[in-house]
Motif scaffolding. Structure first.
Motif, PDB file in Angstrom:
ATOM      1  N   THR A  51     109.485  57.521  28.026  1.00 52.56           N
ATOM      2  CA  THR A  51     109.132  57.989  29.366  1.00 52.56           C
ATOM      3  C   THR A  51     107.717  58.531  29.446  1.00 52.56           C
ATOM      4  N   GLY A  52     107.063  58.752  28.320  1.00 51.90           N
ATOM      5  CA  GLY A  52     105.695  59.260  28.313  1.00 51.90           C
ATOM      6  C   GLY A  52     104.917  58.714  27.144  1.00 51.90           C
ATOM      7  N   VAL A  53     103.601  58.790  27.250  1.00 51.88           N
ATOM      8  CA  VAL A  53     102.752  58.268  26.190  1.00 51.88           C
ATOM      9  C   VAL A  53     102.283  59.374  25.238  1.00 51.88           C
ATOM     10  N   ARG A  54     102.255  60.614  25.723  1.00 49.27           N
ATOM     11  CA  ARG A  54     101.894  61.745  24.872  1.00 49.27           C
ATOM     12  C   ARG A  54     102.197  63.033  25.623  1.00 49.27           C
ATOM     13  N   ARG A  55     102.089  64.153  24.933  1.00 49.10           N
ATOM     14  CA  ARG A  55     102.258  65.475  25.540  1.00 49.10           C
ATOM     15  C   ARG A  55     100.937  65.928  26.158  1.00 49.10           C
ATOM     16  N   SER A  56     101.031  66.667  27.220  1.00 48.41           N
ATOM     17  CA  SER A  56      99.854  67.250  27.858  1.00 48.41           C
ATOM     18  C   SER A  56      99.269  68.337  26.972  1.00 48.41           C
ATOM     19  N   GLU A  61     104.657  69.077  29.496  1.00 45.18           N
ATOM     20  CA  GLU A  61     104.959  67.821  30.172  1.00 45.18           C
ATOM     21  C   GLU A  61     104.500  66.607  29.364  1.00 45.18           C
ATOM     22  N   ASN A  62     105.226  65.510  29.556  1.00 38.98           N
ATOM     23  CA  ASN A  62     104.803  64.227  29.010  1.00 38.98           C
ATOM     24  C   ASN A  62     103.807  63.588  29.967  1.00 38.98           C
TER      25      ASN A  62
END
Length: 108
Positions: A51-56, A61-62
């Motif tokens: 659902t995401g490419v990396r963490r903020s 958040e992703n």
């Protein structure tokens, strides 16, 4: 593995609806072998299985990309050798070894 699992349907943010017959490309993401389709960007390949490419950097958040044209720097991802790349404008290559966490000692 079912066709839906192979294409990441139900597992990621993106769901493939067409072009399912393109050749498969193998890559490794955070130590797990994955498959995408020839012609995919790294961002498309990752979001097909997650659902995401990396963490903020600024919260829990992703991140999943923002501008999708290489201008915003929201989709940075790393290769296992420490090389950073823009996932939205880099095409996936067979055998890529990617990590969604920055390497130890990475300077922002």
């Amino acid at each position: 593995m079912t066709q839906a699992q192979r294409h990441g349907q139900g597992a990621g943010r993106l769901v493939r609806l067409s072009e399912l017959e393109r050749p498969h490309v193998g890559f490794c993401l955070d130590g797990t072998d994955r498959e995408a389709l020839a012609g995919d960007t790294v961002l498309t390949a990752v979001l097909s299985v997650r659902t995401g490419v990396r963490r903020s950097e600024f919260g829990p958040e992703n991140r999943a990309g923002f501008c999708l044209m290489g201008a915003c720097q929201d989709c940075w991802i790393w290769q296992e050798d420490g090389t950073r790349l823009r996932a939205c404008s880099t095409y996936l290559v067979e055998g890529m070894r990617l990590t969604t966490t920055e390497p130890e000692g990475w300077l922002r």
